[in-house]
Write a protein that holds these residues in place. Sequence first.
Motif, PDB file in Angstrom:
ATOM      1  N   ILE A  97      -3.673 -28.498 -36.524  1.00 28.25           N
ATOM      2  CA  ILE A  97      -4.884 -28.841 -37.261  1.00 28.25           C
ATOM      3  C   ILE A  97      -6.053 -28.803 -36.281  1.00 28.25           C
ATOM      4  CG2 ILE A  97      -5.996 -30.574 -38.736  1.00 28.25           C
ATOM      5  CD1 ILE A  97      -3.282 -29.686 -39.852  1.00 28.25           C
ATOM      6  N   ASP A  98      -7.027 -27.963 -36.577  1.00 29.21           N
ATOM      7  CA  ASP A  98      -8.149 -27.757 -35.664  1.00 29.21           C
ATOM      8  C   ASP A  98      -9.367 -28.555 -36.142  1.00 29.21           C
ATOM      9  OD1 ASP A  98     -10.103 -26.837 -33.978  1.00 29.21           O
ATOM     10  OD2 ASP A  98      -9.571 -24.726 -34.190  1.00 29.21           O
ATOM     11  N   LEU A  99      -9.820 -29.492 -35.305  1.00 24.91           N
ATOM     12  CA  LEU A  99     -11.001 -30.293 -35.673  1.00 24.91           C
ATOM     13  C   LEU A  99     -12.284 -29.696 -35.107  1.00 24.91           C
ATOM     14  CD1 LEU A  99      -9.760 -33.970 -35.145  1.00 24.91           C
ATOM     15  CD2 LEU A  99      -9.576 -32.532 -37.162  1.00 24.91           C
ATOM     16  N   GLY A 100     -12.164 -28.566 -34.450  1.00 18.71           N
ATOM     17  CA  GLY A 100     -13.347 -27.948 -33.852  1.00 18.71           C
ATOM     18  C   GLY A 100     -13.508 -28.359 -32.404  1.00 18.71           C
ATOM     19  N   ASP A 101     -14.295 -27.519 -31.640  1.00 23.45           N
ATOM     20  CA  ASP A 101     -14.567 -27.831 -30.224  1.00 23.45           C
ATOM     21  C   ASP A 101     -13.278 -28.064 -29.445  1.00 23.45           C
ATOM     22  OD1 ASP A 101     -17.336 -27.747 -30.721  1.00 23.45           O
ATOM     23  OD2 ASP A 101     -17.248 -29.796 -31.505  1.00 23.45           O
ATOM     24  N   SER A 102     -12.250 -27.287 -29.744  1.00 19.71           N
ATOM     25  CA  SER A 102     -10.968 -27.355 -29.021  1.00 19.71           C
ATOM     26  C   SER A 102     -10.195 -28.644 -29.222  1.00 19.71           C
ATOM     27  CB  SER A 102     -11.163 -27.142 -27.509  1.00 19.71           C
ATOM     28  OG  SER A 102     -11.815 -25.920 -27.286  1.00 19.71           O
ATOM     29  N   VAL A 103     -10.598 -29.456 -30.161  1.00 17.48           N
ATOM     30  CA  VAL A 103      -9.820 -30.664 -30.452  1.00 17.48           C
ATOM     31  C   VAL A 103      -8.816 -30.329 -31.565  1.00 17.48           C
ATOM     32  CG1 VAL A 103      -9.867 -33.053 -31.256  1.00 17.48           C
ATOM     33  CG2 VAL A 103     -11.706 -32.179 -29.772  1.00 17.48           C
ATOM     34  N   THR A 104      -7.536 -30.441 -31.222  1.00 16.48           N
ATOM     35  CA  THR A 104      -6.496 -30.087 -32.191  1.00 16.48           C
ATOM     36  C   THR A 104      -5.450 -31.191 -32.272  1.00 16.48           C
ATOM     37  OG1 THR A 104      -5.251 -28.956 -30.465  1.00 16.48           O
ATOM     38  CG2 THR A 104      -6.729 -27.589 -31.799  1.00 16.48           C
ATOM     39  N   ILE A 105      -4.720 -31.167 -33.381  1.00 18.99           N
ATOM     40  CA  ILE A 105      -3.571 -32.057 -33.554  1.00 18.99           C
ATOM     41  C   ILE A 105      -2.404 -31.191 -34.007  1.00 18.99           C
ATOM     42  CG2 ILE A 105      -2.660 -34.093 -34.750  1.00 18.99           C
ATOM     43  CD1 ILE A 105      -5.553 -34.907 -35.326  1.00 18.99           C
ATOM     44  N   GLN A 124     -18.093 -36.202 -45.924  1.00 19.81           N
ATOM     45  CA  GLN A 124     -19.386 -35.653 -45.513  1.00 19.81           C
ATOM     46  C   GLN A 124     -19.713 -36.001 -44.057  1.00 19.81           C
ATOM     47  OE1 GLN A 124     -22.330 -36.902 -48.378  1.00 19.81           O
ATOM     48  NE2 GLN A 124     -24.065 -36.351 -47.056  1.00 19.81           N
ATOM     49  N   HIS A 125     -19.412 -37.228 -43.635  1.00 19.09           N
ATOM     50  CA  HIS A 125     -19.910 -37.717 -42.354  1.00 19.09           C
ATOM     51  C   HIS A 125     -18.902 -37.729 -41.213  1.00 19.09           C
ATOM     52  CE1 HIS A 125     -23.766 -38.892 -43.983  1.00 19.09           C
ATOM     53  NE2 HIS A 125     -23.185 -39.567 -44.967  1.00 19.09           N
ATOM     54  N   ALA A 126     -17.593 -37.708 -41.496  1.00 17.02           N
ATOM     55  CA  ALA A 126     -16.609 -37.815 -40.412  1.00 17.02           C
ATOM     56  C   ALA A 126     -15.940 -36.464 -40.166  1.00 17.02           C
ATOM     57  CB  ALA A 126     -15.565 -38.873 -40.763  1.00 17.02           C
ATOM     58  N   ASP A 127     -15.161 -36.390 -39.091  1.00 15.60           N
ATOM     59  CA  ASP A 127     -14.444 -35.158 -38.774  1.00 15.60           C
ATOM     60  C   ASP A 127     -13.048 -35.140 -39.365  1.00 15.60           C
ATOM     61  OD1 ASP A 127     -16.463 -33.963 -36.920  1.00 15.60           O
ATOM     62  OD2 ASP A 127     -16.082 -35.837 -35.840  1.00 15.60           O
ATOM     63  N   MET A 128     -12.558 -36.307 -39.730  1.00 12.56           N
ATOM     64  CA  MET A 128     -11.231 -36.410 -40.335  1.00 12.56           C
ATOM     65  C   MET A 128     -11.233 -37.646 -41.229  1.00 12.56           C
ATOM     66  SD  MET A 128      -7.479 -36.063 -38.567  1.00 12.56           S
ATOM     67  CE  MET A 128      -7.813 -37.235 -37.287  1.00 12.56           C
TER      68      MET A 128
END
Lengths: 284, 284, 284, 284
Positions: free
Chosen positions: A29-37, A123-127
Amino acid sequence: MKTTSADATINTQPRAPEPAKTGTGTRVIDLGDSVTIGGLRVAIMAGPCAIETVDQLQAVADSVKKTGASILRGGVYKMRTAPQSFQGLGEKAFKMAADICRKTGLKFVTEAVDEQSLDLVDQHADMIQIGTRNMHNSALLKRAGKCKKPVLLKRGFSATIEEFLLAADYILQGGNTRVILCERGIRTFNTYSRYTLDLNLVPALRERTPLPVMVDVSHGTGKRTMVPPMALAAIACGADGVMMEVHHAPDEALSDGAQSLAIEDFETLVPRMRSVAEAIGRTL
Amino acid sequence: MKTTSADATINTQPRAPEPAKTGTGTRVIDLGDSVTIGGLRVAIMAGPCAIETVDQLQAVADSVKKTGASILRGGVYKMRTAPQSFQGLGEKAFKMAADICRKTGLKFVTEAVDEQSLDLVDQHADMIQIGTRNMHNSALLKRAGKCKKPVLLKRGFSATIEEFLLAADYILQGGNTRVILCERGIRTFNTYSRYTLDLNLVPALRERTPLPVMVDVSHGTGKRTMVPPMALAAIACGADGVMMEVHHAPDEALSDGAQSLAIEDFETLVPRMRSVAEAIGRTL
Amino acid sequence: MKTTSADATINTQPRAPEPAKTGTGTRVIDLGDSVTIGGLRVAIMAGPCAIETVDQLQAVADSVKKTGASILRGGVYKMRTAPQSFQGLGEKAFKMAADICRKTGLKFVTEAVDEQSLDLVDQHADMIQIGTRNMHNSALLKRAGKCKKPVLLKRGFSATIEEFLLAADYILQGGNTRVILCERGIRTFNTYSRYTLDLNLVPALRERTPLPVMVDVSHGTGKRTMVPPMALAAIACGADGVMMEVHHAPDEALSDGAQSLAIEDFETLVPRMRSVAEAIGRTL
Amino acid sequence: MKTTSADATINTQPRAPEPAKTGTGTRVIDLGDSVTIGGLRVAIMAGPCAIETVDQLQAVADSVKKTGASILRGGVYKMRTAPQSFQGLGEKAFKMAADICRKTGLKFVTEAVDEQSLDLVDQHADMIQIGTRNMHNSALLKRAGKCKKPVLLKRGFSATIEEFLLAADYILQGGNTRVILCERGIRTFNTYSRYTLDLNLVPALRERTPLPVMVDVSHGTGKRTMVPPMALAAIACGADGVMMEVHHAPDEALSDGAQSLAIEDFETLVPRMRSVAEAIGRTL
């Protein structure tokens, strides 16, 4: 329950004696900016139970950043058992979190407690976090299936593994394929811990689904002194991420202080989590 | 818990954020020939659920020896739920085990199922196991307090932490101070695993008693594929030892085959357990 | 439980050895037309798990009426664990129920599964059911506190008594004082029954709150053959009402057929429930 | 577990909607002098948790006799969780009980806690109780199979129904066919009661075995105020007998005072139990 959608389940592997490689094969799961789970890198989500002030959130965010963790957690809305308990700052906390994440490059996860807050969190959070008390709330799960952000789905504290996977199915069938499963402790006869952390679930989910699996070691223990050993155990048994509550002054926290790590304990712990991750062939 | 003997309990430490050092401070139980439980070295006890033949026991013993583990387990008497199930070979298995241990230098642990077998185990084995179904059997516990060999006391599968410590007190008050506590899974609503492995108990016991703490990852999971990840987790959260069932032909085992590791899987696992032990500052 | 509103709790009575008189002292909830819950008369709520057809609902309603029971239950919306399960007929079932209740004089209770359906149930039914999976849904509970119809609140299947009373508080504090509590079985290690019916809760709630207490003996057992004995037991220990699923053809029911009574079994049971009610000084 | 001996199980009846007749069809255990368990008459066993003095036992025995109950219970040996708790008077209590039973015509049941006490109880009492902590003690069960007195087997507090029936099988296969099963509460997440009384087990056992079924409402609740309602419920759902602790001065009892009824409360309760028994077609 036999049937779950193909999306949520894979064939059971009769022998899978290599948990060191569990990072491979799961959905990333890619949260963007190389942050993944879900890849080889173990994700750490840390932050206060509830966002209380800018200073509090900034102090924890600095620590999370410094240790190399990547995701900031913090409650904007709180789902409380008692109506008179602190229910969170609400919308103004979103701006605090956004400012801090912009400066630090961290990603932000927070809980949606009902349909209204779900849209705002999307709308406001990344996850989006769906909490343990809403895992059986199929109306909310269906709506989360239409959201654009990934969903961190916590296990109901008495949910079977089948019910947990079916709850994920409600989201997946809505079209949102970015779901992360999170064990957070179950209710048993034990009273020495707040909940009984069911780490067996980590390899069991691994055999049944490609979705990433995380562990919330704060709720799963309820006691600050048990958080570090269980964080190490969660990584050792193959979790793709660990979530924990960190507070700059745990004894003054408005909620869940007893299970929050102090910042300095968190900073001592992360390198040790990294050592265990590396011992099983992963990074952090 | 109101009253336990001074022997079994120490003052609760409000903050103990260094599980890597849990090996220090616990009571070290010496089985002779440099085999110890409770120090920095993590002990591994492996072997078949029940001793069936010399060849079977020899094959597992060779593997245990080769990997560097130190203690051979194997049931001489079996406490079975159903009267028609295999109840063990009885006394003739003692000789098999003694011969093999003499040749390999391994230590031998087996379960005493009643007062008669307790005396025989005390005579023939290096450590006496009291099983989960006897943890509440105070008559047997009292008698174990008079034995000369160390006692591996397994947690009753629905025992609270207080009941577990009080069971240990029955033995300690009899004068036998060499007691090792063993978490082996508790009964919960889960059915995907045979029992729910309660690893929270490891740090919780650490705060309450100097007695060494082990984890039985075979009964605590009931499934072969979950044994390796949970063995790693047990070490990561600070267990002083790990017990597991290993069989040369698990699918033909007379009991508990579903949870027994094949020898080759055991031999793959031990080096990985060693890596995790070293990652937290211990040896194996 | 530390803090609940004065409304939901009364002082604990140290000795209350007269359950036959439990009908007195509880709050009486009036549904109109002499149908009440909480007085000396034990209420019976019966009907199909889900409303499927007019004929099905009419057959059960006739039986409920004939036996002297007063409240018809039937699912309009269903909250299902699996997304592919039958989710109820929705709004058109309201009209079926309304027509049948007008003809028979019965009152109608059905479950609200989310905020949208809550408003519709409040408009169309005589009593609103909040189901076990929503007992922790504080957003829904708060909204139910603003509804004009009484609320039948089912216990979460792993909720403590404190959590159950606090959930009721969310409704009571909203201004809706007409709340009925319903035990419906808890999740335990048992697998021979669907849930473990926790009848101890009936006298325990009696000591803590004036709210009426009901028991759902269908979900609390999950097996048709266990429904009659447990219905008698529920009355004997002081329940103010009993809820059960009745179907004209249980083996063809679209949901929960295994726990539904056939109409003829229901008609045999009610006179026996009346005998037990009279034996403890109540009516039915 | 599929296989139990033919002795312990009968074919499952798919529909058994007549619990009022449960007294018929079960095995009748005859204790002599017209005292039976398992017929239409509901048996009551009452007495102190532990026998403390002659006066104490006499006071309770007089009350039991006066109300029409038939069996006196009282601990001679106590199996206690903590080694420092009161462990019973031992052998001298047998004589007290024998004298009182001779005068009153009551029958006497007491617990065997180990192999030595089993032989003494078999010799001195009218019925042998095997307690919850020994239900898994197969050595003791086998020996009870060779005793001449009937055995009251209490369910292990976390035993499944299958394990309970298999424990009975150990006794039955030894040749002692006079076994009575006793539900006494299970361990769950509940803390408001000492155990969760699992009354569902009464009809479930009825479908599986001809052995009589009793309920211990004192341990099953742990609270004096909950004993009367649950005693009525136990009879209503078809129990063949009810066991409860009665003490002449509960607040001074050496063990389990919190769950002991005062004599006057017992004398108020028995007529009400009789009414419920008669309401379902039985006597008391």
